[in-house]
Design a protein around this motif. Structure first.
Motif, mmCIF file in Angstrom:
data_model
loop_
_atom_site.group_PDB
_atom_site.id
_atom_site.type_symbol
_atom_site.label_atom_id
_atom_site.label_comp_id
_atom_site.label_asym_id
_atom_site.label_seq_id
_atom_site.Cartn_x
_atom_site.Cartn_y
_atom_site.Cartn_z
ATOM 1 N N GLN A 84 21.218 26.750 20.849
ATOM 2 C CA GLN A 84 19.941 26.119 21.162
ATOM 3 C C GLN A 84 20.029 25.416 22.529
ATOM 4 N N ALA A 85 21.159 24.790 22.773
ATOM 5 C CA ALA A 85 21.352 24.110 24.061
ATOM 6 C C ALA A 85 21.380 25.113 25.214
ATOM 7 N N PRO A 133 13.677 25.207 22.433
ATOM 8 C CA PRO A 133 13.686 23.781 22.739
ATOM 9 C C PRO A 133 12.471 23.360 23.574
ATOM 10 N N SER A 168 24.820 24.769 19.911
ATOM 11 C CA SER A 168 25.211 25.199 21.256
ATOM 12 C C SER A 168 24.300 26.304 21.764
ATOM 13 N N SER A 192 18.070 25.714 26.539
ATOM 14 C CA SER A 192 17.597 24.650 27.437
ATOM 15 C C SER A 192 18.265 24.719 28.798
#
Lengths: 238, 151
Positions: free
Chosen positions: B109-110, B42, B107, B113
């Motif tokens: 990918q989140a 990200p 999720s 971050s």
């Protein structure tokens, strides 16, 4: 309201809601999908609200189930054959989706067919005409392929009772409005859901034992376990 | 082998037709339950610019149980260990059959971050993330450059 429900996809199977069933939190899924989550996670798939442990004794089905409708409901082709499984007191129809899968596997000459029913994987063995649970082959029942008009107890655990019949649910509750399923269509039939589990060596095995059994089996395939991680263990791919 | 449940077929089709930005998931030619996944790091994270390979497997009783997901590309992250295993609640006790491959990968990918060193899987990484975040982020960037950029 109900037309809406019909067009909505079930969030568990991602198909058109089939025998839409409403949980106390208001979320609606297919009956068999509700049965799966009620047995396994015991939580609503959408909001994680706890599903009462006795929910399956009196689930809320939003549509009537007429036996006559079942064979025609299936979209593309006419259902000429109906698959049945044996319960304690008679034969039950498979739901139309499973029926279609069984038919296509059978007609393709396959030796067996695997179905995901209410969250568990079952094998239907066409040679011996039995169904058994993949993770516990001792839990088995007889199956048969016959005309759709055979007298049946109901469909996929949903018992069919005509208006005026006096049969009552086996598991009565003090609270009257809980004991019989309420249906939004006032002219519809009363639907009662019966837990009609596989025949086992021990006929007295009760439902709670069965659930404990399922849980203990599931714990063997704990996704947290490091050993169950996927094949390639090398963490580097240069 | 058993026919693929409708749900898996549908999810696969949707992943192809409406791919999630920054995520690709392609089923294996030999096993439709096994997906080759690539997640882009990200923006504004130490993983930015990296392409992270993962593998995702749908167990037999999916969606009643969660997909099994693992990073193949090495990554410096407090919630991902050196074998690529991921500490993420929705892959464990918070799994719900209404979640999908798509939501799981979003999720993950989140998680890139928003590392969570208070719920660590890689203890050494988490420890450094807490006591010296700057150095941990430098490490993460370095690992991204080293392992996730030269394909």
């Amino acid at each position: 309201m109900n037309t809406n429900v019909k067009e909505q996809d079930c969030a568990v199977c991602l198909q058109k809601c089939h025998h839409p069933t409403q949980l106390p939190c208001g979320h609606i899924f297919c009956f068999l999908c509700v049965k799966g989550v009620a047995i396994q996670s015991k939580k609503c798939a959408m909001c994680r609200a706890q599903i009462p442990s006795d929910y399956l004794d009196h689930p809320v089905l939003l549509e009537k189930v007429l036996q006559q409708e079942i064979p025609n409901e299936n979209a593309s082709e006419e259902v000429e054959n109906q698959w049945y499984y044996e319960g304690r007191n008679g034969w039950w129809k498979y739901d139309e989706r499973s029926n279609a899968e069984l038919e296509s596997a059978f007609n393709a000459g396959d030796a067996d067919c695997a179905l995901l029913l209410a969250g568990a994987v079952y094998t239907i063995d066409f040679q011996n005409m039995i169904q058994f649970r993949r993770n516990d082959p001792t839990r088995r029942r007889r199956v048969r392929r016959d005309t759709p008009t055979l007298p049946a107890k109901g469909v996929a655990g949903i018992k069919n009772i005509g208006i005026g019949q006096s049969e009552q649910p086996k598991l009565n509750n003090e609270d009257h409005h809980d004991e019989v399923v309420t249906i939004s269509d006032p002219e519809s039939e009363v639907i009662i859901v019966e837990d009609d589990d596989e025949t086992t060596e021990d006929e007295n095995l009760n439902q709670s034992l069965d659930i404990v059994h399922v849980i203990s089996t599931l714990s063997l395939v704990d996704p947290d376990s490091p050993r169950t991680i996927l094949g390639n263990e090398s963490a580097d791919d240069t | 082998m058993a026919a693929l449940p409708r749900r898996i077929i549908k999810e696969t089709q949707r992943l192809m037709q409406e791919p999630v930005p920054g995520i690709s998931a392609v089923p294996s030619e030999t096993n439709a339950r096994y997906f080759h996944v690539i997640v882009t790091g990200p923006e504004d994270s130490p993983f930015e610019g990296g392409l992270f390979k993962l593998e995702l497997f749908l167990p037999e009783d999916y969606p009643m149980s969660a997909p099994k997901v693992r990073f193949i590309t090495k990554i410096y992250h407090p919630n991902i260990d050196r074998l690529g295993r991921i500490c993420l609640d929705i892959l464990k006790d918070k799994w719900s059959p209404a979640l999908q491959i798509r939501t799981v990968l979003l999720s993950i990918q989140a998680l890139l971050s928003a590392p969570n060193p208070d719920d660590p899987l890689a203890n050494d990484v988490a420890e450094l993330w807490k006591v010296n975040e700057g150095e941990a982020i430098r490490n993460a960037k370095e690992w991204t450059r080293r392992y996730a950029m030269d394909n």
